[in-house]
Design a protein around this motif. Sequence first.
Motif, PDB file in Angstrom:
ATOM      1  N   ARG A 175       2.525   1.416  -3.591  1.00 34.39           N
ATOM      2  CA  ARG A 175       1.688   1.608  -4.775  1.00 34.39           C
ATOM      3  C   ARG A 175       0.629   2.695  -4.622  1.00 34.39           C
ATOM      4  O   ARG A 175       0.205   3.285  -5.601  1.00 34.39           O
ATOM      5  CB  ARG A 175       1.001   0.290  -5.132  1.00 34.39           C
ATOM      6  CG  ARG A 175       1.988  -0.797  -5.524  1.00 34.39           C
ATOM      7  CD  ARG A 175       1.273  -2.044  -5.996  1.00 34.39           C
ATOM      8  NE  ARG A 175       2.215  -3.098  -6.354  1.00 34.39           N
ATOM      9  CZ  ARG A 175       1.876  -4.297  -6.738  1.00 34.39           C
ATOM     10  NH1 ARG A 175       0.612  -4.626  -6.833  1.00 34.39           N
ATOM     11  NH2 ARG A 175       2.782  -5.213  -7.039  1.00 34.39           N
ATOM     12  N   SER A 176       0.135   2.905  -3.410  1.00 35.01           N
ATOM     13  CA  SER A 176      -0.976   3.841  -3.235  1.00 35.01           C
ATOM     14  C   SER A 176      -0.526   5.197  -2.696  1.00 35.01           C
ATOM     15  O   SER A 176      -1.008   6.220  -3.139  1.00 35.01           O
ATOM     16  CB  SER A 176      -2.014   3.238  -2.291  1.00 35.01           C
ATOM     17  OG  SER A 176      -2.573   2.082  -2.838  1.00 35.01           O
TER      18      SER A 176
ATOM     19  N   LEU B 226      -5.175  -0.571   0.546  1.00 33.21           N
ATOM     20  CA  LEU B 226      -5.307  -0.550  -0.915  1.00 33.21           C
ATOM     21  C   LEU B 226      -6.757  -0.288  -1.319  1.00 33.21           C
ATOM     22  O   LEU B 226      -7.036   0.520  -2.205  1.00 33.21           O
ATOM     23  CB  LEU B 226      -4.812  -1.872  -1.511  1.00 33.21           C
ATOM     24  CG  LEU B 226      -3.303  -2.096  -1.490  1.00 33.21           C
ATOM     25  CD1 LEU B 226      -2.967  -3.521  -1.882  1.00 33.21           C
ATOM     26  CD2 LEU B 226      -2.593  -1.130  -2.425  1.00 33.21           C
TER      27      LEU B 226
ATOM     28  N   ALA C 221       0.832  -1.207   0.000  1.00 38.71           N
ATOM     29  CA  ALA C 221       0.000   0.000   0.000  1.00 38.71           C
ATOM     30  C   ALA C 221       0.865   1.254   0.000  1.00 38.71           C
ATOM     31  O   ALA C 221       0.595   2.208  -0.719  1.00 38.71           O
ATOM     32  CB  ALA C 221      -0.927  -0.010   1.212  1.00 38.71           C
TER      33      ALA C 221
ATOM     34  N   ASP D 242      -2.779  -4.081   4.913  1.00 37.73           N
ATOM     35  CA  ASP D 242      -2.309  -3.727   3.576  1.00 37.73           C
ATOM     36  C   ASP D 242      -3.473  -3.731   2.580  1.00 37.73           C
ATOM     37  O   ASP D 242      -3.671  -2.785   1.814  1.00 37.73           O
ATOM     38  CB  ASP D 242      -1.240  -4.733   3.120  1.00 37.73           C
ATOM     39  CG  ASP D 242      -0.192  -4.085   2.242  1.00 37.73           C
ATOM     40  OD1 ASP D 242       0.680  -4.799   1.763  1.00 37.73           O
ATOM     41  OD2 ASP D 242      -0.257  -2.868   2.020  1.00 37.73           O
TER      42      ASP D 242
ATOM     43  N   SER E  96      -7.701   3.234  -0.557  1.00 31.86           N
ATOM     44  CA  SER E  96      -7.103   4.139  -1.542  1.00 31.86           C
ATOM     45  C   SER E  96      -7.932   4.155  -2.817  1.00 31.86           C
ATOM     46  O   SER E  96      -8.156   5.204  -3.421  1.00 31.86           O
ATOM     47  CB  SER E  96      -5.668   3.711  -1.858  1.00 31.86           C
ATOM     48  OG  SER E  96      -4.894   3.709  -0.694  1.00 31.86           O
TER      49      SER E  96
END
Length: 1043
Positions: free
Chosen positions: A7-8, A183, A4, A179, A186
């Motif tokens: 990537r986020s 995600l 997370a 996590d 997000s």
Amino acid sequence: MGVALTRSAQWTAAGYGTRTLEITPLNEAILKEIIMFVESFIYKHPQEAKYVFVEPLEWKTNLDPSAFESGYIVSATTVKSKEVDKDGQPLLSVSVPHIKVRSFGQLSRLLLIAKDTKLKEAQACIEANRDPVTKILGLDYNTKKEDTSIVNILDKITKDEDPDSEIKMKLGILLKQLDLHLLNHSLKHISLEICLKPTIVKNDIELLKHFSGKGEQTVLESIDYTSDYEFSNGCRAPPWRQIHGEICYVLVKPHDVETLCITCSAEGVFLNGGKTDDEGEINYERKSEIYKDLVTFLKEKSAKFSENMSKQDVRFSGEWKKKETLKEAPKKEEAAALQKALPASGKSVLEKNQINFGKSQMTKRLEPSLNWKATVDFKNRNLLKDTQEEKHGGRLERSGPPVSHRRAQLVRKSAEKIEKIISGSSSESEEDEEPPDHRQEANVDLPSEYWQIQKLVKYLKGGNQIATVIALCSMKDFNLAQETCQLAIRDVGGLEVLINLLDTDEVKCKIGSLKILKEISHNPQIRRNIVDLGGLPIMVNILDSPHKSLKCLAAETIANVAKFRRARRAVRRHGGIAKLVTLLDCAQNSGELAQSSLCDARDVEVARCGALALWSCSKSYMNKEAIRKAGGIPLLAGLLKTSHENVLIPVVGTLQECASEESYRAAIKAERIIENLVKNLNSENEQLQEHCAMAIYQCAEDKETRDLVRLHGGLKPLASLLNNTDNKERLAAVTGAIWKCSISKENVTKFREYKAIETLVGLLTDQPEEVLVNVVGALGECCQEYENRVIVQKCGGIQPLVNLLVGINQALLVNVTKAVGACAVDPESMMIIDRLDGVRLLWSLLKNPHPHVKASAAWALCPCIQNAKDAGEMVRSFVGGLELVVNLLKSDNKEVLASVCAAITNIAKDQENLAVITDHGVVPLLSKLANTNNDKLRRHLAEAISRCCMWGRNRVAFGEYKAVAPLVRYLKSNDTNVHRATAQALYQLSEDVDNCITMHENGAVKLLLDMVGSPDEELQEAAAGCISNIRRLALAIEKARYT
């Protein structure tokens, strides 16, 4: 948490100092979720909160030491917690401004102390500890790696010898859940943000250019792109910035401020760091807030622009509308044509299309899309046109308010799929992923049923008993299988009323309410709402009712609702499992169920509904245990004797789910359930046959069960069901049962009599993977016998088996390598495998990331090398093949190591190949493995060492690498195969003087003397030869001493 954050979370651009978290709404939302998780951790998970991190989390804090009070030793510049680890080190220490924290308990307390500054503390902690999971659990649990599924976390931790492994396991799962939650959170946040398109940005810039230039009346002095090159997608940003959603960069010179370097991105428009002085490169780091479009940004930054823009508004809007009209005309024509073609119920069709679209999209990984929405006047865009754009665009597009209805449908449909996956898990410690609530939009055209249901709910709320019953009957007449009706009941407050009616004393009202709840609870959102409203405890209480109809309806509704973990847990915690088990005892007042003529049909229906509910609940381990403790197994066994198929299906389904546990398999044998499962294989009902076969598949891991299936005549119906290939679910269950039963040789003989092997070969093509895994597994077991290998070869089974070696399914590859290896024992089959390039394919599987596939491929290579015509030359023909095999000796997996040692034993029979693997360092790698307690690895390692001794000075090298002394200890094993292999290795090593001395010092002679009398001739010979070499050395030394 690592995925997370990677990537986020939005980080500042690389290359300009340490990367930090940008101040964005998304980052703030992520930090708040992490804070909530950590703050509540000490209360929700007190045991895990005491776990000491592998490495402390360190960062610079803004907290003053005086903020710390009880529980801490405080000085002017330092703070130490009174709570310490086993070495006496404090779990929290501050040396202004640096802080170290080593447990979740102290993290929770720290956030409580931080109060208003907790957001800054969390940000500083995340920035300083970019992969916190690695510091908490260790390097093996790095969440930035691809292999971070919960199964792999569990696998790593169960192999860990750390005494805290159980707590590590729980922490690993909790952090993995966090996590996933971050995600998902997000994604929800991103979906609500404004999203620009390259075409919209381009139009804005072109229009602003049109109104720019010299003179006081222009809106800008100039506006230009930083790059003249435009990509095919309309973007001008470099590809490595496009992945961040950036479209282009523009230099804008307003009349009253300095030149601005602006980034236009999917998120909106913001000021970047400008061009660097030395190289003229753009500093991509964001330096301002994000604005919805270029015009809004410039109005905020330049008063002159805002003033002149207000004068030009009419002309600017006219130009914009002209462009929009040209662009929208074809879309309006398409929308009008579609609207004309749709019947009155077009909306429901449209919703169905949207749901299907959402389902297909959610199966892919969600990525940022470049199909941005324009930021002007979306209010007049209707749902129909949005659908057209989605269908033709093939991307997820995001816009303003109208998106919520469409997106909610997408999330709801995907939630059902997620729910099915989660339901299969036996862990009760994880929290479910709760999809966002879906409510009907006020501005969406609703069908007439919606308003009619709303009126009926009003009658339910305010009417008397008669009016309530009539309203319930009227509501039941609607098509409650239709989602619109289901959600209408929920949206207008009908669910609360229906659940409240269950708490009344009026039986008719309860029955009417339960009938409606039973129908609408097929919807996953409704299921969750029922649980949230406290409906399950009331339904569980109804199971005690003397009215059989009520019990049946309550049990069926529970069966529908208990499709996700939280619901199953609620049923168990409110005593529902024991009550459901009691419903199975339908023969207690009406004779034995086997005598169906004496059994009341209503009792049978009660038992059926109870079994249905238990089937849903049995998908969790805790509930399986609760069913067993409540005495469910004998009652399920009794119900298996009935002739009522509608009762048998949920009963066998429940047994099938429970048979995954060892305790159940033992009980199933004790209750003689296998006999009834076999009997029901002959039923005409395909669903019943499927569940019986699946139950046999689960139970047949045990040899006694396999024998019982054969003794009760179960192998013949299984073989005959192979011929019916239309029902793939049943075929998968049947082939699975045959596979597990084939582990016993006696069963294989029977299958050969029933011509099942020929049928299995025919199923090697044009079948789904779940069937192929079982078919190939069965053939792998059958081909252990020569007669069956001949059958497979004659039926042309070798080629389809070799063809399957190029797949990617792990379970299928494990089984197919075993089957090919079994066939390779036969020289004729081996020739076919070699001709079809099967050995090369097997060798290539040694590169597979899954250790089980590597091990299975290595085992399969052994008979291939043994039986190949020119094995040495064949092995050398694989470029890099020998180096690959030697490097596999660095693996941590015992099965991989044993199989590779076995392969090396066969490879080393060729002198040239032995020379090559010696150059690749096989001797030190084999020596490094010598200190093992695994007898399987010991045996094959000793065989490999024995073979490798036959080249150059390898014997001496093994002694130098300290491999001899551990080998002597192998002679104390209880396995005769280990004794034989070790004696042969020691015999070869004893050709070297130093090795003889090492053996003598480690007590090898006494152990070998005992083995000289072994009935195994090879062991006798090797032990005697080794003793002989040691004795010769001793005599030579003695002779040298006297001469």
